[in-house]
Write an enzyme that holds these catalytic residues in place. Sequence first.
Site, mmCIF file in Angstrom:
data_model
loop_
_atom_site.group_PDB
_atom_site.id
_atom_site.type_symbol
_atom_site.label_atom_id
_atom_site.label_comp_id
_atom_site.label_asym_id
_atom_site.label_seq_id
_atom_site.Cartn_x
_atom_site.Cartn_y
_atom_site.Cartn_z
ATOM 1 N N SER A 109 -2.449 1.013 3.089
ATOM 2 C CA SER A 109 -3.102 0.843 1.837
ATOM 3 C C SER A 109 -4.750 0.778 2.176
ATOM 4 C CB SER A 109 -2.981 -0.446 1.189
ATOM 5 O OG SER A 109 -1.751 -0.152 0.856
ATOM 6 N N GLU B 270 -2.467 1.926 -6.130
ATOM 7 C CA GLU B 270 -3.360 1.165 -5.370
ATOM 8 C C GLU B 270 -4.617 1.143 -5.945
ATOM 9 O OE1 GLU B 270 -3.028 0.220 -2.328
ATOM 10 O OE2 GLU B 270 -1.750 1.389 -1.114
ATOM 11 N N SER C 42 0.494 -2.647 -7.262
ATOM 12 C CA SER C 42 -0.809 -2.209 -6.954
ATOM 13 C C SER C 42 -1.022 -2.458 -5.577
ATOM 14 C CB SER C 42 -1.820 -2.880 -8.085
ATOM 15 O OG SER C 42 -1.668 -4.545 -7.803
ATOM 16 N N HIS C 43 -2.301 -2.445 -5.328
ATOM 17 C CA HIS C 43 -3.072 -2.727 -3.999
ATOM 18 C C HIS C 43 -2.414 -4.190 -3.531
ATOM 19 C CE1 HIS C 43 -5.638 -2.239 -0.341
ATOM 20 N NE2 HIS C 43 -6.157 -3.385 -0.909
ATOM 21 N N GLY C 44 -2.074 -4.007 -2.380
ATOM 22 C CA GLY C 44 -1.685 -5.346 -1.643
ATOM 23 C C GLY C 44 -0.263 -5.814 -1.944
#
Length: 592
Positions: free
Chosen positions: A292, A406, A512-514
Amino acid sequence: MCVNRVRSIVSLTLIAYLSVLMGVSVYFYVLIESVYQQFSDMSENYVQLVKDTSSTPIVVATHGHSTNRSHQSVLFTARADVNISMETILHVEFNYTTALGTMDDTFNIINFYGLKYRHVDLIDPFGNSLPVVNSKSSFGFTDCSSDERVRCPSTRRPFTGTLDCLTLDMHMQSWNRDRSTDHFKRPIIIWLGEIMGSLWRLIGNGVIVIRVNYRRGVYGFVCHRDERLPYYNQGVNDVMHAIEWVTENAERFAGDTKRITLAGHGDDGKVVEYVRMYHSHHLPLDKYIVMSAAETGSRDLTCSSNSNILVTAARILGMPSVPVHDTTAGERGVYDAVRYLSFIEPKRLMERLYDLKEIFQPCPGEIRSTASDVNGLGKAFEGVDSDDCKFINTDTPVLYMNTLNEYANKVKLDDSFMHARAHTLRRVIEHVLARRFKPHRVTRYCNVTISEPAEIGSERYEPCDGEVINVESLGRVLTDFEYIAPTSRICEAAVGCGASFYHYVYDFKNASHGDDLRLLMSEHDQRNLTKFERQLADGIGMMISRFVRRGYPVVKRDNWCSSTSLVAQIMEINTTPNVITTQTQVRGTVER
């Protein structure tokens, strides 16, 4: 009467004499027993020391009876002559570094915390780090990724941390076998950054996990052009020292020096990619994992200079614009600013830089590979020339990982997207796409990607040729060009030269991101995870572990492409709620 009195006196005297005699006897007995025990311990320690110095150091030696406790005390020491009575003792020579850890019986994992690999010069925190000599942990059972006493200053609120933060944590399975053969040595993964949680899924698959703290933000990435200031990319230098520490000491804890992987997520993943692009030619690393990381493999990965922002921050914090004792001198530059900021409390400095919205990233250096030129953002991929391939390291496998959304959390957190008119959204998208592709490709991509009409509140947005779009779709558009597209392009270039690059994109609901890292670090009994999320977490752990051990994330098969393009070779997890499936596309043919 006198006779009776004499007899009484004699009896009392005799009793007192016998009491004193018995007391003296007991005293000498205890003294002799203590001396004997002391000499016995000394003899035993001497014999053990001779054995340790004449043979290969023991990785884990368990003394005494076994217990049912979930955590036992463990000593991680460099000196075999230290006499400490504990259930489990580890004798290893690590540059005379001593640290405490815990034994987790649930997964048979030993955790060592707070190992110093370098020192930050507190007088010159922007400068070169100092070597460690005879260091002992003073923090007890300290997790370097979460304890503010040992973690590096945070670039986000509440800006906690300490300057002298160059520590690492090590996690491994316990064993008590002959590790003299290469077959028993375990692969190592060096994970950059302060990650919250456990990586037991990797450790349980036979991987030694080492989490490394390094200087980030302003203390790690000062970029300038002032020749008087010898500070440059100290964060990258810290990572280099950590890698050096691991390679020097790997055999001491049964680590395989031929199988060392560097990994990171997000901004730490950018550092991993930077190290791969600029320093892979001289490092003993055989694999890289980038999770990412936005704008991977491009010139945008680096910044040219942040001198102005440093001068601005120093002036806000009280630095005079001109020297006090020499008013004829010119205005102060980055050299004076860094000198002044060296004595400012890290929290105050981080707060000012946060208000100035400055992001510090690795500084550009001498390009050792033309990979960024071959597949840099803003250039259409037209194939790789043979002259370009000689600059690409085809011997080192790389694993890239993304989620399909992301950018979604950035869109959701930005109110301007929630209330923007159609022309605003179109301008944002065109700005993003124009940085990466020729203008005529903007409309083409919008026609292909945005296909989900929706309304946001009472507004309808039509940023691409009359088609409507919602926030989630916008997040996917930006994700493709901030994360997935750049990674796909660098994979295309590398695979065109015969490299082993792997790219996986996870698509699961509301991710999503993470979220991929959050799942990987989740506990086995975490109740807020669904059955599918546990399967997904186990699948990610399995792929990373297999990649670290063998150099590829899944079992190779015929017609399996080792990379991805813009629309091909995507591994989708969550095709169905309870089943993990792999979807690959090779030359337009989809195989399941």
